[in-house]
Design an enzyme around this catalytic site. Structure first.
Site, PDB file in Angstrom:
ATOM      1  N   ASP A   1     -19.034   9.995  43.040  1.00  0.00           N
ATOM      2  CA  ASP A   1     -19.656  10.157  44.358  1.00  0.00           C
ATOM      3  C   ASP A   1     -18.690  10.886  45.287  1.00  0.00           C
ATOM      4  OD1 ASP A   1     -18.110   7.988  46.134  1.00  0.00           O
ATOM      5  OD2 ASP A   1     -18.476   7.132  44.155  1.00  0.00           O
TER       6      ASP A   1
ATOM      7  N   ASP B   1     -17.662   9.542  48.208  1.00  0.00           N
ATOM      8  CA  ASP B   1     -17.263   8.524  49.169  1.00  0.00           C
ATOM      9  C   ASP B   1     -18.236   8.573  50.348  1.00  0.00           C
ATOM     10  OD1 ASP B   1     -15.274   6.402  49.403  1.00  0.00           O
ATOM     11  OD2 ASP B   1     -14.604   7.431  51.201  1.00  0.00           O
TER      12      ASP B   1
END
Length: 290
Positions: free
Chosen positions: A209, A211
């Site tokens: 991802d 973050d």
């Protein structure tokens, strides 16, 4: 010396096709029980030890992982080289979910973990200026390339305590002010302990991802992380399967001195050392303590 490769990873990373003589073994350590039993076997003529960092079924949080016991157990099994395979978030647009990063630096923001084998009764200071082994890291980079993985060679890993993910303000600070590249919860104090145990250590960070800093992605979506994790696990197994051929069964001393990290590290005079602690250090510091 023979190569014995230790892989510390999550679910799916220790399940490698072609592992000969596969056996789950229990290892007792003076630092408590490791995260789980350790899967041992041989792959491509190289001895392998696979340790699920969180335990099978993911029973340990990042803070409760028994890091000292894990490193001690691998050392007791004769491991010479440790490769960490772990999920992480990215602070860089070009380091996208599904990519891998060969980490070479850390910023340690953890605070609720035991970070050393040494202490009162035997004081030691090892250098972690370069906390990963360049030789082992290069092998991981080559294996990733051979497996067709988009891999970035070098990056700074921000180790947070967790288990919650970052706030937006934290994410932006780590990215913009601190210059970090990826964020995770498990490589510290693992890397520090590996150095104290005189083990070569490399970190393969698998991005799941962005973050929470990315304006187009918002906060971390756990469902999306899990979906990306499944694909990353497949890539991780492909990387690991290529390591034996690159490392070889025979091992020379580490050219960067990882396996001699304690040569000048212990400061406590022999007659002042705590006998109980000395007994606990029999595996990790046995070479230097005799």
């Amino acid at each position: 010396m023979q190569t014995t490769l230790g892989i510390i990873g999550g679910s799916g990373i220790y399940d490698i096709d072609g592992l000969e003589g596969a056996e789950w073994v229990s290892v007792a350590t003076p630092w408590g029980d490791p995260s789980d039993q350790i899967l041992t076997g041989t792959l491509g003529g190289v001895k392998m030890c696979f340790l699920p960092r969180h335990g099978r079924g993911h029973v340990h949080s990042p803070s409760s992982v028994p890091y000292r016991a894990n490193i001690d157990a691998l050392k007791r099994l004769g491991v010479t080289d440790v490769i960490s395979v772990s999920a992480c978030g990215s602070f860089r647009e070009e380091m996208a979910p599904g990519d891998f990063v060969i980490v070479d630096q850390f910023i340690d923001r953890t605070f609720a973990r035991e970070k050393s084998f040494f202490g009162t009764g035997c004081v030691a200071h090892v250098s972690v200026a370069h906390p990963t082994c360049p030789r082992l890291s290069e092998v991981c980079h080559t294996a990733a390339q051979q497996a067709g993985i988009t891999v970035h060679n070098g990056g700074t890993y921000l180790a947070m305590e967790g288990p919650q993910f970052s706030t937006l303000a934290e994410s932006k600070m780590y990215r913009e002010s601190w210059g970090c590249d990826v964020i995770g919860m498990t490589n510290m104090p693992e890397a520090k302990l590996a150095r104290e145990a005189e083990l070569c250590y490399a970190s393969v960070a698998m991005i799941t991802d962005y973050d929470s800093w990315h304006p187009d992605h918002g906060e971390v979506d756990v469902q999306q992380i899990i979906a990306t994790l499944m694909g990353n696990a497949e890539k991780g197994r492909a990387l690991v399967s290529r390591l034996p051929a690159l490392l070889g069964a025979q091992r020379d001393p580490c050219p960067h001195g990882c396996d001699r990290a304690l040569d000048y590290a212990i400061l406590t005079a022999p007659d002042k050392r705590d006998p109980t602690l000395m007994t606990k250090l029999d595996a990790v510091a046995g070479r230097i303590l005799g």
